[in-house]
Design a protein around this motif. Structure first.
Motif, PDB file in Angstrom:
ATOM      1  N   TYR A 155      -4.283   5.559   5.999  1.00 54.71           N
ATOM      2  CA  TYR A 155      -5.363   5.090   5.129  1.00 54.71           C
ATOM      3  C   TYR A 155      -5.969   3.802   5.675  1.00 54.71           C
ATOM      4  O   TYR A 155      -7.193   3.669   5.758  1.00 54.71           O
ATOM      5  CB  TYR A 155      -4.824   4.861   3.711  1.00 54.71           C
ATOM      6  N   SER A 156      -5.118   2.870   6.085  1.00 54.32           N
ATOM      7  CA  SER A 156      -5.614   1.584   6.583  1.00 54.32           C
ATOM      8  C   SER A 156      -6.491   1.748   7.814  1.00 54.32           C
ATOM      9  O   SER A 156      -7.464   1.038   7.989  1.00 54.32           O
ATOM     10  CB  SER A 156      -4.453   0.655   6.933  1.00 54.32           C
ATOM     11  N   LEU A 213     -15.574   5.063   0.463  1.00 47.63           N
ATOM     12  CA  LEU A 213     -14.522   4.490   1.300  1.00 47.63           C
ATOM     13  C   LEU A 213     -15.016   4.255   2.723  1.00 47.63           C
ATOM     14  O   LEU A 213     -14.655   3.297   3.375  1.00 47.63           O
ATOM     15  CB  LEU A 213     -13.301   5.423   1.337  1.00 47.63           C
ATOM     16  N   HIS A 229     -13.654  -5.789   9.402  1.00 40.39           N
ATOM     17  CA  HIS A 229     -13.489  -6.650   8.243  1.00 40.39           C
ATOM     18  C   HIS A 229     -12.083  -7.197   8.082  1.00 40.39           C
ATOM     19  O   HIS A 229     -11.866  -8.044   7.242  1.00 40.39           O
ATOM     20  CB  HIS A 229     -13.894  -5.889   6.977  1.00 40.39           C
ATOM     21  N   ARG A 230     -11.155  -6.721   8.856  1.00 36.68           N
ATOM     22  CA  ARG A 230      -9.808  -7.259   8.760  1.00 36.68           C
ATOM     23  C   ARG A 230      -9.739  -8.570   9.532  1.00 36.68           C
ATOM     24  O   ARG A 230     -10.438  -8.768  10.503  1.00 36.68           O
ATOM     25  CB  ARG A 230      -8.803  -6.268   9.360  1.00 36.68           C
ATOM     26  N   ALA A 266      -9.572   5.200   6.674  1.00 41.78           N
ATOM     27  CA  ALA A 266     -10.372   5.408   5.466  1.00 41.78           C
ATOM     28  C   ALA A 266     -11.773   4.839   5.619  1.00 41.78           C
ATOM     29  O   ALA A 266     -12.734   5.382   5.106  1.00 41.78           O
ATOM     30  CB  ALA A 266      -9.679   4.781   4.257  1.00 41.78           C
ATOM     31  N   SER A 267     -11.880   3.733   6.311  1.00 51.70           N
ATOM     32  CA  SER A 267     -13.162   3.040   6.382  1.00 51.70           C
ATOM     33  C   SER A 267     -13.679   2.988   7.803  1.00 51.70           C
ATOM     34  O   SER A 267     -12.930   2.754   8.743  1.00 51.70           O
ATOM     35  CB  SER A 267     -12.991   1.621   5.855  1.00 51.70           C
ATOM     36  N   ASP A 268     -14.991   3.149   7.946  1.00 45.63           N
ATOM     37  CA  ASP A 268     -15.602   2.961   9.260  1.00 45.63           C
ATOM     38  C   ASP A 268     -15.601   1.494   9.649  1.00 45.63           C
ATOM     39  O   ASP A 268     -15.791   1.132  10.787  1.00 45.63           O
ATOM     40  CB  ASP A 268     -17.058   3.432   9.232  1.00 45.63           C
ATOM     41  N   HIS A 269     -15.390   0.646   8.634  1.00 41.42           N
ATOM     42  CA  HIS A 269     -15.532  -0.786   8.855  1.00 41.42           C
ATOM     43  C   HIS A 269     -14.201  -1.490   8.965  1.00 41.42           C
ATOM     44  O   HIS A 269     -14.163  -2.706   9.035  1.00 41.42           O
ATOM     45  CB  HIS A 269     -16.322  -1.421   7.714  1.00 41.42           C
ATOM     46  N   ALA A 270     -13.132  -0.719   8.953  1.00 45.03           N
ATOM     47  CA  ALA A 270     -11.819  -1.357   8.896  1.00 45.03           C
ATOM     48  C   ALA A 270     -11.646  -2.376  10.018  1.00 45.03           C
ATOM     49  O   ALA A 270     -11.145  -3.471   9.807  1.00 45.03           O
ATOM     50  CB  ALA A 270     -10.727  -0.305   8.968  1.00 45.03           C
ATOM     51  N   LEU A 325       0.841  -1.198   0.000  1.00 44.34           N
ATOM     52  CA  LEU A 325       0.000   0.000   0.000  1.00 44.34           C
ATOM     53  C   LEU A 325       0.882   1.256   0.000  1.00 44.34           C
ATOM     54  O   LEU A 325       0.597   2.240  -0.690  1.00 44.34           O
ATOM     55  CB  LEU A 325      -0.916  -0.028   1.231  1.00 44.34           C
ATOM     56  N   ALA A 378      -8.709  10.526  -0.135  1.00 48.69           N
ATOM     57  CA  ALA A 378      -9.193   9.387   0.648  1.00 48.69           C
ATOM     58  C   ALA A 378      -9.648   9.744   2.068  1.00 48.69           C
ATOM     59  O   ALA A 378     -10.580   9.149   2.589  1.00 48.69           O
ATOM     60  CB  ALA A 378      -8.129   8.298   0.693  1.00 48.69           C
ATOM     61  N   LEU A 379      -8.987  10.694   2.729  1.00 47.89           N
ATOM     62  CA  LEU A 379      -9.355  11.007   4.116  1.00 47.89           C
ATOM     63  C   LEU A 379     -10.014  12.390   4.236  1.00 47.89           C
ATOM     64  O   LEU A 379      -9.945  13.027   5.290  1.00 47.89           O
ATOM     65  CB  LEU A 379      -8.126  10.932   5.033  1.00 47.89           C
ATOM     66  N   ARG A 380     -10.640  12.815   3.155  1.00 44.35           N
ATOM     67  CA  ARG A 380     -11.309  14.121   3.194  1.00 44.35           C
ATOM     68  C   ARG A 380     -12.372  14.105   4.287  1.00 44.35           C
ATOM     69  O   ARG A 380     -13.163  13.176   4.393  1.00 44.35           O
ATOM     70  CB  ARG A 380     -11.950  14.405   1.841  1.00 44.35           C
ATOM     71  N   GLY A 381     -12.368  15.133   5.131  1.00 48.20           N
ATOM     72  CA  GLY A 381     -13.361  15.201   6.202  1.00 48.20           C
ATOM     73  C   GLY A 381     -12.948  14.487   7.476  1.00 48.20           C
ATOM     74  O   GLY A 381     -13.674  14.508   8.458  1.00 48.20           O
ATOM     75  N   ARG A 382     -11.796  13.839   7.452  1.00 53.21           N
ATOM     76  CA  ARG A 382     -11.296  13.175   8.662  1.00 53.21           C
ATOM     77  C   ARG A 382     -10.307  14.107   9.378  1.00 53.21           C
ATOM     78  O   ARG A 382      -9.595  14.871   8.728  1.00 53.21           O
ATOM     79  CB  ARG A 382     -10.575  11.884   8.299  1.00 53.21           C
ATOM     80  N   MET A 437      -8.511   5.344  -4.062  1.00 56.02           N
ATOM     81  CA  MET A 437      -8.460   6.471  -3.117  1.00 56.02           C
ATOM     82  C   MET A 437      -9.481   7.553  -3.470  1.00 56.02           C
ATOM     83  O   MET A 437      -9.730   8.442  -2.665  1.00 56.02           O
ATOM     84  CB  MET A 437      -7.065   7.102  -3.154  1.00 56.02           C
TER      85      MET A 437
END
Lengths: 325, 192
Positions: free
Chosen positions: A305-306, B78, A316-317, A309-313, A20, A37-41, B73
């Protein structure tokens, strides 16, 4: 994947992060270095210890992923007024941040924060414990040096790396000693006896081979020599030999450099030129020092990013007891 | 769940790609300035196949004019999904400025992948024009996006799952459709 607290992680997970980071590395060649990818974070860099390169590196990584990045330093914050780590962490979490990057002089502080605040926590160096993103960027820079642009998917199998210096007190050494063997590398720890970690029951240190003679290790022609910073501010007058003795025994001098061949010369910085290594060693073609700094941004982008990026990270890992939980 | 029904076999895929290659040349009035960018995973393989056909048709080597454009990305979903693995982006050495970029994907569905691709392209340069070639258009657009070349229009229900199988990834060529009740958490075919 919820937090990054340690560099102890399974091989496939480490390679996934390094791959990655290869994707992230591509944007360094672009005119417009920005991914949405992390807009708004919002990411807080909570640095209780001084750090220029790690903090800037995380800041750039967050900004290139379009996150809003806020820097909070221990000095000048409420922490210096006696606020506890827990209250500082909870206060920041209550402001709605999405992740915290923490650097602390206290070993274990990031793990405590992770338990308290319920947001992704990234360990940016804690005491003498660990510095996992440094180990990842070291692995990334070394993998690229060995495999070039074909590095994707590969480990460091059979690569012989000597880590030189104050192993026992180095979080960089500890994280590397956990990560590099997982990637297949053969790691030798080198330093004055007092700088080596306490031997385990089988006589090895951190499960790795340890040597006190740098000259003997150089004669084995390792693929990479990783020099640790002599922490003069921490070690003066303690267990360290004198500066003169250190240079005689463990500094990468011009003479040792000549015997080293084309091994990669690594250093996490900041360097004490003339102490850990000579200027020629630091600036020569074999030096990966600046490549490591560049790699740092890519690796930290991959980690951010890992985790963010996702609320579900986290859901699901694959379950993982190691570095990324 | 019903058994998958094959809607395109290997020969039909081959013919569709040959037709698309000719359409691309015709729309561009020749091979000048054409660049093919496939969207990984399967779109990148399709772009390579189209490049091989264009080489065969024109006699001009297209190997340096084909690349891959990862859009991970730039996706707008996402947050709601597990972290997606990204793929390498490979842009031809001469770049994309003032070129005619043909985006290539396996399935056109909501249009969100293509929206993300347009964003990703804007980060890389300014093409003179962007065109879109897809192997299958299954409808259900959520954005005002259409393809310039389509291998097969495949009217489908949202509950159905379209699978694109390619030799390079799946060991064989084929397009299948099956009605899936319940989960729509699918691979490229469902999410594209």
């Amino acid at each position: 994947m919820k937090h990054l607290l340690t560099a102890a992680m399974p091989r496939d997970e480490a390679i996934g992060l390094l791959d990655l980071a290869e994707d992230m590395h591509q944007i360094q060649d672009r005119e417009l270095k920005k991914l949405p990818a992390l807009r708004g974070r919002t990411v807080v860099n909570l640095f209780f210890e001084d750090s220029t390169r790690t903090r800037s590196s995380f800041e750039i990584a967050g900004k290139w992923l379009s996150a809003d990045v806020i820097n909070v330093s221990g000095k000048g914050s409420s922490a210096s007024k006696g606020e506890s780590l827990r209250d500082t962490g909870l206060t920041i979490a209550a402001m709605g941040v999405d992740g915290v990057v923490v650097r602390s002089g206290a070993s274990g502080a990031p793990a405590l924060l992770a338990d308290w605040i319920g947001k992704p926590v990234i360990n940016a160096g804690d005491g003498t414990h660990e510095h996992p993103t440094q180990a990842l960027l070291d692995a990334f820079a070394l993998r690229r040096r060995i495999h070039g642009r074909a590095a994707r998917g590969k480990g460091l199998d059979g690569v012989r790396i000597a880590i030189v210096g104050d192993i026992a007190h180095s979080r960089v050494a500890r994280s590397n000693a956990l990560l590099l063997p997982a990637l297949g590398a053969e790691v030798t720890l080198v330093g004055p006896a007092a700088f080596l970690p306490v031997p385990a029951a089988d006589g090895t240190r951190l499960g790795l081979r340890a040597e006190t003679s740098l000259d003997a290790v150089i004669d084995e022609r390792p693929d990479a020599l990783m020099l640790l910073r002599v922490q003069l501010e921490r070690q003066a007058g303690k267990v360290a030999p004198s500066v003169g003795e250190y240079i005689t025994g463990w500094s990468l001098t011009d003479e040792r450099l000549a015997r080293l061949g084309d091994a990669a010369i690594m250093h996490p910085g900041p360097m004490n030129r003339g102490l850990e290594l000579s200027s020629r060693a630091a600036d020569g073609d074999a030096s990966t020092v600046l490549a490591q700094v560049t790699a740092g941004v890519s690796v930290r982008m991959a980690v951010l990013y890992s985790l963010l990026a996702s609320d579900h990270a986290a859901d699901h890992r694959p379950a993982n007891d190691g570095g990324l939980r | 769940m019903t058994a998958p029904r094959t809607v395109l076999g290997p020969d039909e895929i081959a013919r569709a790609l040959t037709r698309i290659a000719h359409e691309i040349l015709e729309a561009n009035q020749g091979p000048d300035d054409l660049v093919l960018l496939g969207i990984p995973t399967r779109g990148a393989h399709l772009a390579q196949r189209l490049a091989d056909r264009l080489t065969g048709i024109t006699g001009i080597d297209f190997s340096a004019r084909v690349g891959a454009l990862d859009v991970t990305m730039h996706r707008d979903d996402l947050r709601g999904r597990p972290t997606r693995a990204s793929h390498p982006t490979r842009i031809p050495l001469d770049g994309i400025d003032e070129r005619v970029v043909v985006l290539v994907d396996d399935v056109l569905y909501s249009g969100r992948t293509i929206r993300a691709a347009l964003d990703a392209l804007a980060d890389l340069g300014r093409p003179r024009a962007v065109r879109l070639a897809v192997l299958v258009d299954r409808g259900h657009r959520e954005l005002p996006i259409r393809a310039d070349s389509v291998g097969k229009n495949l009217p489908s229900a949202r509950t159905e799952h379209v699978s694109i199988l390619l030799e390079e990834v799946d060991g064989r060529d084929g397009v299948t459709i099956e009605s899936a009740t319940g989960s729509t958490e699918t691979g490229d075919g469902g999410a594209a």
